[in-house]
Design a protein around this motif. Structure first.
Motif, PDB file in Angstrom:
ATOM      1  N   GLU A   1      51.299  62.862 101.607  1.00  0.00           N
ATOM      2  CA  GLU A   1      51.238  62.880 100.148  1.00  0.00           C
ATOM      3  C   GLU A   1      49.802  62.903  99.657  1.00  0.00           C
ATOM      4  O   GLU A   1      48.897  62.439 100.332  1.00  0.00           O
ATOM      5  CB  GLU A   1      51.934  61.643  99.579  1.00  0.00           C
ATOM      6  CG  GLU A   1      53.424  61.660  99.759  1.00  0.00           C
ATOM      7  CD  GLU A   1      54.091  60.479  99.096  1.00  0.00           C
ATOM      8  OE1 GLU A   1      53.390  59.577  98.629  1.00  0.00           O
ATOM      9  OE2 GLU A   1      55.327  60.474  99.053  1.00  0.00           O
ATOM     10  N   GLY A   2      49.627  63.428  98.462  1.00  0.00           N
ATOM     11  CA  GLY A   2      48.369  63.284  97.770  1.00  0.00           C
ATOM     12  C   GLY A   2      47.400  64.438  97.843  1.00  0.00           C
ATOM     13  O   GLY A   2      46.270  64.301  97.412  1.00  0.00           O
ATOM     14  N   ALA A   3      47.782  65.590  98.387  1.00  0.00           N
ATOM     15  CA  ALA A   3      46.863  66.726  98.406  1.00  0.00           C
ATOM     16  C   ALA A   3      46.525  67.135  96.981  1.00  0.00           C
ATOM     17  O   ALA A   3      45.382  67.422  96.667  1.00  0.00           O
ATOM     18  CB  ALA A   3      47.469  67.890  99.173  1.00  0.00           C
ATOM     19  N   ALA A   4      47.543  67.166  96.120  1.00  0.00           N
ATOM     20  CA  ALA A   4      47.344  67.415  94.694  1.00  0.00           C
ATOM     21  C   ALA A   4      48.138  66.343  93.962  1.00  0.00           C
ATOM     22  O   ALA A   4      49.322  66.152  94.218  1.00  0.00           O
ATOM     23  CB  ALA A   4      47.841  68.803  94.313  1.00  0.00           C
ATOM     24  N   ARG A   5      47.476  65.623  93.105  1.00  0.00           N
ATOM     25  CA  ARG A   5      48.121  64.505  92.421  1.00  0.00           C
ATOM     26  C   ARG A   5      49.071  64.984  91.328  1.00  0.00           C
ATOM     27  O   ARG A   5      48.828  66.009  90.703  1.00  0.00           O
ATOM     28  CB  ARG A   5      47.062  63.578  91.848  1.00  0.00           C
ATOM     29  CG  ARG A   5      46.244  62.946  92.971  1.00  0.00           C
ATOM     30  CD  ARG A   5      45.109  62.092  92.492  1.00  0.00           C
ATOM     31  NE  ARG A   5      45.456  60.943  91.693  1.00  0.00           N
ATOM     32  CZ  ARG A   5      45.893  59.779  92.171  1.00  0.00           C
ATOM     33  NH1 ARG A   5      46.061  59.632  93.463  1.00  0.00           N
ATOM     34  NH2 ARG A   5      46.147  58.778  91.369  1.00  0.00           N
ATOM     35  N   ALA A   6      50.123  64.216  91.136  1.00  0.00           N
ATOM     36  CA  ALA A   6      51.061  64.484  90.042  1.00  0.00           C
ATOM     37  C   ALA A   6      50.458  63.936  88.756  1.00  0.00           C
ATOM     38  O   ALA A   6      49.730  62.938  88.768  1.00  0.00           O
ATOM     39  CB  ALA A   6      52.395  63.805  90.327  1.00  0.00           C
ATOM     40  N   LYS A   7      50.757  64.599  87.659  1.00  0.00           N
ATOM     41  CA  LYS A   7      50.253  64.145  86.355  1.00  0.00           C
ATOM     42  C   LYS A   7      51.402  64.194  85.364  1.00  0.00           C
ATOM     43  O   LYS A   7      52.112  65.196  85.282  1.00  0.00           O
ATOM     44  CB  LYS A   7      49.112  65.035  85.889  1.00  0.00           C
ATOM     45  CG  LYS A   7      48.448  64.561  84.614  1.00  0.00           C
ATOM     46  CD  LYS A   7      47.226  65.395  84.308  1.00  0.00           C
ATOM     47  CE  LYS A   7      46.501  64.863  83.101  1.00  0.00           C
ATOM     48  NZ  LYS A   7      45.284  65.623  82.822  1.00  0.00           N
ATOM     49  N   ILE A   8      51.590  63.082  84.637  1.00  0.00           N
ATOM     50  CA  ILE A   8      52.661  63.007  83.645  1.00  0.00           C
ATOM     51  C   ILE A   8      52.098  62.542  82.313  1.00  0.00           C
ATOM     52  O   ILE A   8      51.038  61.914  82.249  1.00  0.00           O
ATOM     53  CB  ILE A   8      53.799  62.056  84.083  1.00  0.00           C
ATOM     54  CG1 ILE A   8      53.291  60.620  84.244  1.00  0.00           C
ATOM     55  CG2 ILE A   8      54.467  62.552  85.349  1.00  0.00           C
ATOM     56  CD1 ILE A   8      54.386  59.589  84.475  1.00  0.00           C
ATOM     57  N   LYS A   9      52.832  62.866  81.266  1.00  0.00           N
ATOM     58  CA  LYS A   9      52.523  62.366  79.926  1.00  0.00           C
ATOM     59  C   LYS A   9      53.713  61.496  79.532  1.00  0.00           C
ATOM     60  O   LYS A   9      54.854  61.940  79.593  1.00  0.00           O
ATOM     61  CB  LYS A   9      52.356  63.521  78.943  1.00  0.00           C
ATOM     62  CG  LYS A   9      51.934  63.094  77.564  1.00  0.00           C
ATOM     63  CD  LYS A   9      51.667  64.315  76.713  1.00  0.00           C
ATOM     64  CE  LYS A   9      51.100  63.951  75.378  1.00  0.00           C
ATOM     65  NZ  LYS A   9      50.781  65.145  74.587  1.00  0.00           N
ATOM     66  N   VAL A  10      53.441  60.265  79.176  1.00  0.00           N
ATOM     67  CA  VAL A  10      54.489  59.287  78.856  1.00  0.00           C
ATOM     68  C   VAL A  10      54.374  58.896  77.396  1.00  0.00           C
ATOM     69  O   VAL A  10      53.290  58.555  76.927  1.00  0.00           O
ATOM     70  CB  VAL A  10      54.354  58.040  79.758  1.00  0.00           C
ATOM     71  CG1 VAL A  10      55.357  56.985  79.375  1.00  0.00           C
ATOM     72  CG2 VAL A  10      54.507  58.423  81.217  1.00  0.00           C
ATOM     73  N   THR A  11      55.512  58.937  76.702  1.00  0.00           N
ATOM     74  CA  THR A  11      55.572  58.564  75.303  1.00  0.00           C
ATOM     75  C   THR A  11      56.613  57.458  75.127  1.00  0.00           C
ATOM     76  O   THR A  11      57.718  57.572  75.670  1.00  0.00           O
ATOM     77  CB  THR A  11      55.962  59.768  74.429  1.00  0.00           C
ATOM     78  OG1 THR A  11      55.050  60.840  74.683  1.00  0.00           O
ATOM     79  CG2 THR A  11      55.928  59.412  72.958  1.00  0.00           C
ATOM     80  N   LEU A  12      56.263  56.419  74.385  1.00  0.00           N
ATOM     81  CA  LEU A  12      57.227  55.383  74.081  1.00  0.00           C
ATOM     82  C   LEU A  12      58.293  55.940  73.157  1.00  0.00           C
ATOM     83  O   LEU A  12      57.979  56.643  72.191  1.00  0.00           O
ATOM     84  CB  LEU A  12      56.551  54.192  73.387  1.00  0.00           C
ATOM     85  CG  LEU A  12      55.657  53.325  74.254  1.00  0.00           C
ATOM     86  CD1 LEU A  12      54.937  52.285  73.397  1.00  0.00           C
ATOM     87  CD2 LEU A  12      56.468  52.634  75.333  1.00  0.00           C
ATOM     88  N   LYS A  13      59.560  55.659  73.453  1.00  0.00           N
ATOM     89  CA  LYS A  13      60.656  56.153  72.614  1.00  0.00           C
ATOM     90  C   LYS A  13      60.669  55.483  71.258  1.00  0.00           C
ATOM     91  O   LYS A  13      60.925  56.116  70.244  1.00  0.00           O
ATOM     92  CB  LYS A  13      62.006  55.926  73.317  1.00  0.00           C
ATOM     93  CG  LYS A  13      62.214  56.830  74.502  1.00  0.00           C
ATOM     94  CD  LYS A  13      63.563  56.582  75.123  1.00  0.00           C
ATOM     95  CE  LYS A  13      63.803  57.484  76.319  1.00  0.00           C
ATOM     96  NZ  LYS A  13      65.088  57.190  76.973  1.00  0.00           N
ATOM     97  N   ASN A  14      60.389  54.169  71.205  1.00  0.00           N
ATOM     98  CA  ASN A  14      60.397  53.411  69.946  1.00  0.00           C
ATOM     99  C   ASN A  14      59.109  52.599  69.823  1.00  0.00           C
ATOM    100  O   ASN A  14      59.113  51.397  70.017  1.00  0.00           O
ATOM    101  CB  ASN A  14      61.605  52.470  69.884  1.00  0.00           C
ATOM    102  CG  ASN A  14      62.907  53.229  69.872  1.00  0.00           C
ATOM    103  OD1 ASN A  14      63.072  54.157  69.094  1.00  0.00           O
ATOM    104  ND2 ASN A  14      63.827  52.833  70.741  1.00  0.00           N
ATOM    105  N   PRO A  15      57.980  53.271  69.513  1.00  0.00           N
ATOM    106  CA  PRO A  15      56.723  52.530  69.405  1.00  0.00           C
ATOM    107  C   PRO A  15      56.778  51.499  68.280  1.00  0.00           C
ATOM    108  O   PRO A  15      57.462  51.697  67.280  1.00  0.00           O
ATOM    109  CB  PRO A  15      55.684  53.603  69.118  1.00  0.00           C
ATOM    110  CG  PRO A  15      56.432  54.768  68.610  1.00  0.00           C
ATOM    111  CD  PRO A  15      57.833  54.658  69.180  1.00  0.00           C
TER     112      PRO A  15
END
Length: 67
Positions: free
Chosen positions: A51-65
């Motif tokens: 694992e780790g040759a290319a890192r995963a990237k995500i965008k996380v948004t709170l459903k009810n900020p």
């Protein structure tokens, strides 16, 4: 992006998407069900399937900020 959205949206990187999700949940101190995940980049395995040759990237948004 408005001011509330800035505080309720983060981008996270890890070796895998699941790892990034766990990191985001821990950082935001919320349950997995309280976030919406948008995968920006899948992680890629390296030589010999490591694992780790290319890192995963995500965008996380709170459903009810603000709750």
């Amino acid at each position: 992006m408005n001011k509330n959205e800035q505080h309720s949206t983060i981008e996270v990187e890890a070796a895998t998407v699941e790892g990034a999700i766990r990191k985001a949940v821990k950082t935001l101190k919320v349950a997995r069900d309280d976030i919406k995940v948008n995968v920006l980049k899948e992680g890629k395995k390296g030589l010999f399937g490591m694992e780790g040759a290319a890192r995963a990237k995500i965008k996380v948004t709170l459903k009810n900020p603000g709750k």
